[in-house]
Scaffold this active site. Sequence first.
Site, PDB file in Angstrom:
ATOM      1  N   LYS A 206      18.026 -20.103 -19.223  1.00 10.40           N
ATOM      2  CA  LYS A 206      18.958 -19.765 -20.303  1.00 10.40           C
ATOM      3  C   LYS A 206      20.395 -19.918 -19.802  1.00 10.40           C
ATOM      4  O   LYS A 206      21.224 -20.544 -20.436  1.00 10.40           O
ATOM      5  CB  LYS A 206      18.684 -18.327 -20.762  1.00 10.40           C
ATOM      6  CG  LYS A 206      19.590 -17.871 -21.880  1.00 10.40           C
ATOM      7  CD  LYS A 206      19.222 -16.479 -22.350  1.00 10.40           C
ATOM      8  CE  LYS A 206      20.268 -15.970 -23.323  1.00 10.40           C
ATOM      9  NZ  LYS A 206      20.011 -14.618 -23.782  1.00 10.40           N
ATOM     10  N   GLU A 212      17.385 -18.767  -8.013  1.00 13.42           N
ATOM     11  CA  GLU A 212      16.066 -19.294  -7.639  1.00 13.42           C
ATOM     12  C   GLU A 212      15.799 -20.624  -8.342  1.00 13.42           C
ATOM     13  O   GLU A 212      15.331 -21.590  -7.734  1.00 13.42           O
ATOM     14  CB  GLU A 212      14.958 -18.302  -8.035  1.00 13.42           C
ATOM     15  CG  GLU A 212      14.970 -16.989  -7.284  1.00 13.42           C
ATOM     16  CD  GLU A 212      15.799 -15.910  -7.970  1.00 13.42           C
ATOM     17  OE1 GLU A 212      16.741 -16.261  -8.726  1.00 13.42           O
ATOM     18  OE2 GLU A 212      15.524 -14.723  -7.738  1.00 13.42           O
ATOM     19  N   GLY A 267      15.867 -13.715 -22.846  1.00 10.20           N
ATOM     20  CA  GLY A 267      14.992 -14.487 -21.959  1.00 10.20           C
ATOM     21  C   GLY A 267      13.517 -14.136 -22.142  1.00 10.20           C
ATOM     22  O   GLY A 267      12.660 -15.011 -22.256  1.00 10.20           O
ATOM     23  N   ARG A 268      13.211 -12.833 -22.205  1.00 12.18           N
ATOM     24  CA  ARG A 268      11.797 -12.433 -22.269  1.00 12.18           C
ATOM     25  C   ARG A 268      11.203 -12.589 -23.662  1.00 12.18           C
ATOM     26  O   ARG A 268      10.024 -12.309 -23.868  1.00 12.18           O
ATOM     27  CB  ARG A 268      11.620 -11.008 -21.731  1.00 12.18           C
ATOM     28  CG  ARG A 268      12.543  -9.990 -22.342  1.00 12.18           C
ATOM     29  CD  ARG A 268      12.543  -8.692 -21.549  1.00 12.18           C
ATOM     30  NE  ARG A 268      13.525  -7.732 -22.049  1.00 12.18           N
ATOM     31  CZ  ARG A 268      14.796  -7.689 -21.683  1.00 12.18           C
ATOM     32  NH1 ARG A 268      15.264  -8.584 -20.816  1.00 12.18           N
ATOM     33  NH2 ARG A 268      15.622  -6.783 -22.168  1.00 12.18           N
ATOM     34  N   GLU A 353      11.234  -4.768 -18.477  1.00  9.54           N
ATOM     35  CA  GLU A 353      12.644  -5.179 -18.480  1.00  9.54           C
ATOM     36  C   GLU A 353      13.320  -4.683 -19.764  1.00  9.54           C
ATOM     37  O   GLU A 353      14.522  -4.456 -19.799  1.00  9.54           O
ATOM     38  CB  GLU A 353      12.763  -6.707 -18.357  1.00  9.54           C
ATOM     39  CG  GLU A 353      14.131  -7.169 -17.901  1.00  9.54           C
ATOM     40  CD  GLU A 353      14.182  -8.629 -17.455  1.00  9.54           C
ATOM     41  OE1 GLU A 353      14.260  -8.899 -16.245  1.00  9.54           O
ATOM     42  OE2 GLU A 353      14.148  -9.512 -18.334  1.00  9.54           O
ATOM     43  N   HIS A 384     -14.363  -4.137 -11.314  1.00 11.64           N
ATOM     44  CA  HIS A 384     -14.831  -4.105  -9.923  1.00 11.64           C
ATOM     45  C   HIS A 384     -13.683  -3.896  -8.956  1.00 11.64           C
ATOM     46  O   HIS A 384     -13.810  -4.204  -7.768  1.00 11.64           O
ATOM     47  CB  HIS A 384     -15.587  -5.400  -9.613  1.00 11.64           C
ATOM     48  CG  HIS A 384     -16.820  -5.520 -10.462  1.00 11.64           C
ATOM     49  ND1 HIS A 384     -18.019  -4.963 -10.098  1.00 11.64           N
ATOM     50  CD2 HIS A 384     -16.994  -6.055 -11.692  1.00 11.64           C
ATOM     51  CE1 HIS A 384     -18.909  -5.192 -11.053  1.00 11.64           C
ATOM     52  NE2 HIS A 384     -18.307  -5.845 -12.040  1.00 11.64           N
ATOM     53  N   LYS A 512      20.648  -8.668  -7.050  1.00 12.78           N
ATOM     54  CA  LYS A 512      21.206 -10.026  -6.964  1.00 12.78           C
ATOM     55  C   LYS A 512      22.536  -9.997  -6.206  1.00 12.78           C
ATOM     56  O   LYS A 512      22.790 -10.829  -5.337  1.00 12.78           O
ATOM     57  CB  LYS A 512      21.484 -10.585  -8.370  1.00 12.78           C
ATOM     58  CG  LYS A 512      20.268 -10.949  -9.192  1.00 12.78           C
ATOM     59  CD  LYS A 512      20.743 -11.652 -10.467  1.00 12.78           C
ATOM     60  CE  LYS A 512      19.672 -11.714 -11.534  1.00 12.78           C
ATOM     61  NZ  LYS A 512      20.154 -12.207 -12.818  1.00 12.78           N
TER      62      LYS A 512
END
Length: 545
Positions: A206, A212, A267-268, A353, A384, A512
Amino acid sequence: MTTPNECPSWKKLQNHYHEIKNLHMRDMFASDPDRFDKFFLSSQDIFLDYSKNRITPRTMELLMELVRETRLQEKIQAMFTGEKINSTENRSVLHVALRNPADKPVYVQGQDVMPEVHRVLDKMRGFVHQVRHGEWTGWTGKKVRHVVNIGIGGSDLGPKMVTKALSSFNNDGPEMHFVSNVDPAHLENTLKKIDAETTLFIIASKSFTTQETMFNARQARSWFLEHAKNENHIERHFVAVSTNTDRVRQFGINPDNMFEFWDWVGGRFSLWSAIGLPIALSTGMNSFEQLLQGAHDMDNHFRSAPIESNMPIILALLSIWYTNFFQAQTQAVLPYSQYLKDFPAYLQQGEMESNGKSSTLDGNFVNYATGPVIWGEPGTNGQHAFYQLLHQGTVMVPCDFIIFARQPEHNDRQHRLLMANYLAQTQALMTGKTEEEARQEMNAAGMPPDKINKLLAHKIFPGNRPSNSIMIPELTPRNLGKLIALYEHKIFVQGAVWNINSFDQWGVELGKQLARAIEPELDHDRPVTSHDSSTNGLINLWKKL
Ligand code: F6P
């Protein structure tokens, strides 16, 4: 603005909690044969049984009062009409516009955004057609066989989750890869599986500034140029999805090869925008549009259904009930579908978030709990691994069980086994096993009394552990769109009741900032003394190692 604990219903809910906290769901089912019908909802082909919760009709009445007192309906209206409800970033929140039909205007600051939304969808449609039909080729004229999406957070989790979920709809589409982690292993291991001539890279960000993503994107470009040996070939192999045209251009991607979205898409919540390009490339544009249609169906339900039968509202209220009154700190999402493997991870960002906040919309600190920890794994794998704690641990974990009634594989026997497990687990969590039942069972198995006494405590299940059961006829793009939008709106309702901003994410900033300060200190051999002793100690240990 009202905080929930100032509402009259909050006090009533606290009192009510004390009245019912010792009721066992077993007894509630025994005394009310209609409990399933009372606490069952269906809408848009999504079926929700919420009868296995620690609620009575009075609980739901009081939770509905809370919704009214916190003026939820006004807040829903504000979101759908483009008000800047993301107040700390001064933005509208309009992912709902991304799945809205072209002829229904949605205004942001007096401007209808629908023509722009559909212009980008048209551009995606053209591109997807070209790539899937081999009209868009690599520099040697070969068809695109691999697509690598480089992005992180919302620019990764949503498209990755849906692409996997709909992988059985990928008819002769390219193979999809997702690179997010700045750990070099992620990109390097992906590059080993592809060849430059037939690979398309999507740089999805965005902001187009995320460290990263930019790092991985530059590495991918260098790798590509080692093979293609000519910068002009970048054009056929790199496209961008972003809101930031200048940065895309600076990176060296022609803005003609950029698919835009807008600052009013968080973003999410962005998989419905061009961030969903990997989904469209993998499953075809028709499937992507079906996904949008499904989300729009759920938007309509959310906007128009009365609160008593409004599925996102009911799910949110149950979550609030456990978070704020039972003090449950975590909630599990347990899809009984391998296709939904990444759904819990996707929801972790969606919920945590959004609602992992401690300040109210008015800038005060909350004095009540907000968003719980969300976690989960597909059943039956989880059975399990961690279900032991769900059944007999000392904490209560409300669970959402999700299953598709039919499966594309048509392996009926195996699907019945999956279904039996889905049903048995919610039943076991609810009923548990009493001391009496455990004793009888061991007796019937011929166990000697001294062994029974030794084992008894271990064989008791307290039960009374809440769950929602969501059933969907089958996994289709449209149904998946509904399911995702159901949770998006659930998140919205929780945030609205808690009076927090579900649409900013200031909490990711500090780490950050500090990483930016630490990185140059790792560039030299001198010992570092500028931080606390732990951070200094770790930096200096790393240098030594
Ligand atoms: O760091 C958090 C975050 O801003 C998320 O909200 C977002 O989804 C992710 O980073 C990626 O951001 P971008 O799409 O701008 O690269």
